[in-house]
Design an enzyme around this catalytic site. Structure first.
Site, PDB file in Angstrom:
ATOM      1  CB  SER A   1      -0.884   0.003   1.248  1.00 40.46           C
ATOM      2  OG  SER A   1      -0.084   0.330   2.379  1.00 40.46           O
ATOM      3  CE  LYS A   2      -1.239   7.692  -0.473  1.00 41.86           C
ATOM      4  NZ  LYS A   2      -2.215   8.710  -0.885  1.00 41.86           N
ATOM      5  NE  ARG A   3      -2.807   4.128   4.466  1.00 41.28           N
ATOM      6  CZ  ARG A   3      -3.607   3.093   4.249  1.00 41.28           C
ATOM      7  NH1 ARG A   3      -3.593   2.057   5.027  1.00 41.28           N
ATOM      8  NH2 ARG A   3      -4.453   3.106   3.240  1.00 41.28           N
ATOM      9  CG  ASP A   4       3.151  -1.338   2.929  1.00 39.69           C
ATOM     10  OD1 ASP A   4       2.776  -1.246   4.106  1.00 39.69           O
ATOM     11  OD2 ASP A   4       2.829  -2.265   2.176  1.00 39.69           O
ATOM     12  N   GLY A   5       5.037   2.675   1.843  1.00 38.02           N
ATOM     13  CA  GLY A   5       6.134   3.519   1.377  1.00 38.02           C
ATOM     14  C   GLY A   5       6.621   4.419   2.498  1.00 38.02           C
TER      15      GLY A   5
END
Ligand code: GLU
Length: 504
Positions: free
Chosen positions: A263-267
């Site tokens: 997910s974008k949040r992982d980034g």
């Protein structure tokens, strides 16, 4: 004669493109090129509430950076336009109406409040999100239940309404996925999806089927998150255009991050990019970093994406785009999720930087230095790139690995040799600086170095580190005499003489 292959990438312009999105582009592109087909970019912007300014331009820019240019697109045009669904709005209603008149869809007049009331009324522990489906449709305000005259009056009076598909009961729908093989669905598990919204826009379900038909799409590749929508699409194909006309589908596996679906949040959480290029969200002001800005080469980015869920059955991992076109087969795409590993992504980039000729890297590295206010001359820069590229994983590494070629160091890690510094060594460097004014290449810098060392009775190996630190500032960089050659005698002498007075 078989039909000309036509594929499409059909993004909704709602934000930046993450790895999965660009991988879908890539697989479409590879398939189209391999089969001599067309690659279409269609913008699916029918959900006006999710429209984000700049997102479409971002898509063009990103595809172009990756070298995955579509053959037809809103910008480029083509024989099947318009390619933006909002500009095709008028086209979809007739198909929805046809389904209503054939008893396969119906008008629903329920207000948002009525829908909320239904959900509240039917919510139970075992059914936390009640759907508008075959159990519920009989209790709602729609053309299946209301008298015909009332339906007519509501329509004539311009009452807001949607068109819903009437999912048949007890049917099993099957299609053959190019990756997964036969996939079946029980229609009883699917709700009566909206096909046409109150604002007259189609939903994705109707628009994707109509447009894949009108644009003569032969193969449709999309993320596996769309698999649950397949039964709706199969029925729409069957009813509107015939199931035989349906494109061949492939549902691409998920990309997994360190903790489940990437997910974008992982980034943000793990400190790696998940978008192709940096995306600045105009609504939230949030910035999400891209591989491009991190200093990845598009060749490496495309290569690593290709391998996220596919390989050609050999150990080979490095592929150019042309090689991928030759080797890619949709049937070889894996069914299971593909694990993304940033270390591995960096390995790809490092390999691509190493194997790229200096001329390929030159514009990027030049821009990098220009951004730091450092002007570089192309001939010298090309030499420098070849000297240091093996030490660079991402493009910004060129600034740290090669900055000293253009700007003399202002600090020196003299502590690295201070303990072993002697008056004899100082005398050696003074002598060496006097001797090299006519040296022009690494060999002459080196042989003079050896001669002077011998004369001073010091092992050359003991003198190399001080020389490196005088020229570079620290304990890094390519072979030291190659550095002297690029700097030239005058600059080399100046750098040596600048450090000597600072040493005790
Ligand atoms: N508009 C859909 C998306 O944003 C496209 C899915 C498809 O390719 O059918 O992913």
């Amino acid at each position: 004669m078989s039909k000309k292959v036509r594929v499409r990438f059909a993004p909704s312009p709602t934000g930046g493109l993450h790895l999965g999105g660009v991988r879908t582009v890539l697989y479409n592109y590879l398939f189209a090129r391999r089969h001599g087909g067309d690659f279409v970019l269609r913008i699916e912007d029918t959900d006006q509430s999710r429209y984000v300014p700049g997102a479409e331009e971002y898509i063009y820019e990103t595809l172009s950076w990756c070298g995955l240019e579509p053959d037809e697109s809103p910008r480029k045009g083509g024989a099947f336009g318009p390619y933006r669904q909002s500009e095709r709005k008028e086209l979809y209603r007739a198909y929805a109406e046809r389904l209503v008149s054939e008893g396969k869809a119906y008008y629903a007049f329920d207000t948002p409040e009525e829908l909320d009331a239904m959900r509240t009324r039917l919510r139970t522990d075992s059914n936390p999100t009640p759907q508008y489906d075959r159990h519920v449709r009989g209790q709602m305000r729609n053309s299946l239940n209301l008298p015909e005259a009332e339906v007519r009056a509501l329509l004539d009076g311009g009452t807001p309404h949607v068109v819903r598909i009437q999912m048949p009961e007890g049917e099993t729908l099957t299609f053959t996925d190019m990756i997964r093989g036969a996939v079946s669905f029980d229609t009883a598990t699917v709700d009566d999806k909206v096909l046409l919204k109150a604002d007259g826009m189609p939903t994705y379900h109707l628009a994707v089927v109509v447009d894949d038909h009108l644009m003569k799409i032969t193969h449709a590749f999309r993320g596996e998150e769309w698999l649950p929508s397949a039964p709706v699409h199969i029925l729409l194909w069957r009813w509107l255009f015939g199931e035989d006309a349906m494109p061949q589908w492939a549902h691409l596996p998920l990309i997994l991050g360190p903790s489940g679906k990437l997910s974008k949040r992982d980034g943000a959480k793990y400190g790696f990019p998940v978008f192709a290029a940096t995306w600045n969200d105009p609504k939230s002001g949030e910035q999400t970093e891209g591989f491009r800005e991190r200093g990845f080469l598009p060749e490496a980015f495309v290569n690593l994406l290709a391998l996220l869920g596919w390989n050609d059955g050999t150990e080979q991992e490095l592929f150019s785009l042309d090689e991928l076109v030759q080797r890619f087969q949709m049937e070889k795409v894996h069914k299971g999720g593909a694990q993304f590993n940033f270390e591995k992504a960096q390995w790809f980039n490092h390999e691509w930087i190493k194997r790229s000729p200096a001329q390929r890297l030159l514009p990027d590295v030049k821009a990098l230095f220009a951004g730091k206010g450092i002007a570089t001359e192309d001939g010298k820069l090309a030499t420098v790139i070849d000297l240091v590229k093996e030490r660079c994983t991402v493009l910004p590494d060129f600034a740290t690995q090669a900055g000293f070629f253009f700007t003399a160091p202002a600090e020196w890690d003299t502590a690295a040799f201070a303990a072993k510094w002697t008056p004899e060594k100082r005398a050696f460097f003074e002598h060496y600086a006097d001797r090299i004014s006519t040296a022009t290449d690494a060999t002459s810098f080196e042989s003079l170095f050896k001669q002077c060392a011998e004369a001073a009775g010091i092992k050359p190996g003991e003198l190399q580190l001080p020389l490196r630190i005088m020229l570079v500032g620290g304990k890094f960089g390519p072979p030291v005499f190659a550095i002297a050659e690029v700097l030239g005698a005058e600059e080399t002498i100046e750098r040596i003489r600048k450090v000597l007075p600072t040493l005790g």
